[in-house]
Design a protein around this motif. Sequence first.
Motif, PDB file in Angstrom:
ATOM      1  N   VAL A 109     -37.700   9.491 -96.102  1.00 14.14           N
ATOM      2  CA  VAL A 109     -37.382   8.977 -97.626  1.00 14.14           C
ATOM      3  C   VAL A 109     -36.023   9.278 -97.778  1.00 14.14           C
ATOM      4  O   VAL A 109     -35.405   8.304 -98.429  1.00 14.14           O
ATOM      5  N   LEU A 110     -35.536  10.547 -97.624  1.00 13.04           N
ATOM      6  CA  LEU A 110     -33.831  10.477 -97.636  1.00 13.04           C
ATOM      7  C   LEU A 110     -32.994   9.687 -97.004  1.00 13.04           C
ATOM      8  O   LEU A 110     -32.122   8.883 -97.524  1.00 13.04           O
ATOM      9  N   LEU A 113     -33.084   6.279 -98.556  1.00 12.46           N
ATOM     10  CA  LEU A 113     -32.293   6.343 -99.840  1.00 12.46           C
ATOM     11  C   LEU A 113     -30.809   6.344 -99.572  1.00 12.46           C
ATOM     12  O   LEU A 113     -30.202   5.502-100.187  1.00 12.46           O
ATOM     13  N   VAL A 121     -22.606   7.071-102.043  1.00 10.39           N
ATOM     14  CA  VAL A 121     -23.656   7.573-101.191  1.00 10.39           C
ATOM     15  C   VAL A 121     -23.230   8.615-100.152  1.00 10.39           C
ATOM     16  O   VAL A 121     -24.440   9.459 -99.835  1.00 10.39           O
TER      17      VAL A 121
END
Length: 311
Positions: A109-110, A113, A121
């Motif tokens: 998930v990270l 992202l 970012v």
Amino acid sequence: MTTKTAAPGRLRPVDRTRPTRTRRRESLTALGMAAPAVVLLIVFLVVPVVLAFALAFTDARLVSPTPARFVGLRNFRLLFDDPVFYKSLRNTAYFAAVVVPLQAGLALVLALLVNAKVRGVNFFRTVYFLPVVTSMVVVSLLWTFLYRQDGLVNRVISALTLGHVDGPDWLGNPDTAMPAVILMSVWQGVGFHMVIWLAGLQTIPAELYEAADLDGATRWHRFRHVTWPGLRATRTFVLVTITIAAFSLFTQIRVMTQGGPLDSTTSVVYQAVHAGYDQQQTAYAAAISLVFFVLVLSVSLVQRFLTREKG
């Protein structure tokens, strides 16, 4: 006086020994460059494995005036009659069963992202990866203070509940000690596997996503039919490495709980080290290590078989 000249177009003889000498020189150079790594591998991996296999069938102690004697399978019989060993197996399996899917999923998930091309970012990539470069001993000591009854975790719980709920003794309660260790371990290691997932995401061709967009695919369909199949090799590597690290649980236990309370956090590796160094039962610790090696190897092979590329 006349001199003889070579006829035009006449080829010189080919030196057939030159390629052989070149290959031999390259082989010697490669061997010389690999020699330090090979020596370290033999000294710190092969030799300890051989010694562990030999000591497991003796009565050797860490410090003893009498020489070791061959005792056959006595250490293994003692091991399989030891209730602490079975408890350590259950604790290790419980830790791995929770950490492997939780850490792998959260890291993915990270990675999704921070894979977005937006401003800032790189800051989030650094923040997520920062715990990885911190020593596990330092992290364990820090979280030990956080988990104290008057520590930050319980203070936050008390503040959120307006003082109506007092946090438990996280590391002193058999019901909460292992979950507390699991939470800390996931927090410390998720950044490393986030980077692995991120590297796998960046190997997927952008043309596949463009084709999916032209077909009107939703984000879920893009992930299911483009991203997830493209991460086949990456997820195998991530799952195997997390599993091996989870089964090797030791540092957190040594620093935070010492196997307690009531052996609720004792792991197989911790039991082996405790028996070999604290109790000086070197042969018994070697037997534990051999059984642990067989178990981890079996789990890794099964996991590799289940995640192999089919067809």
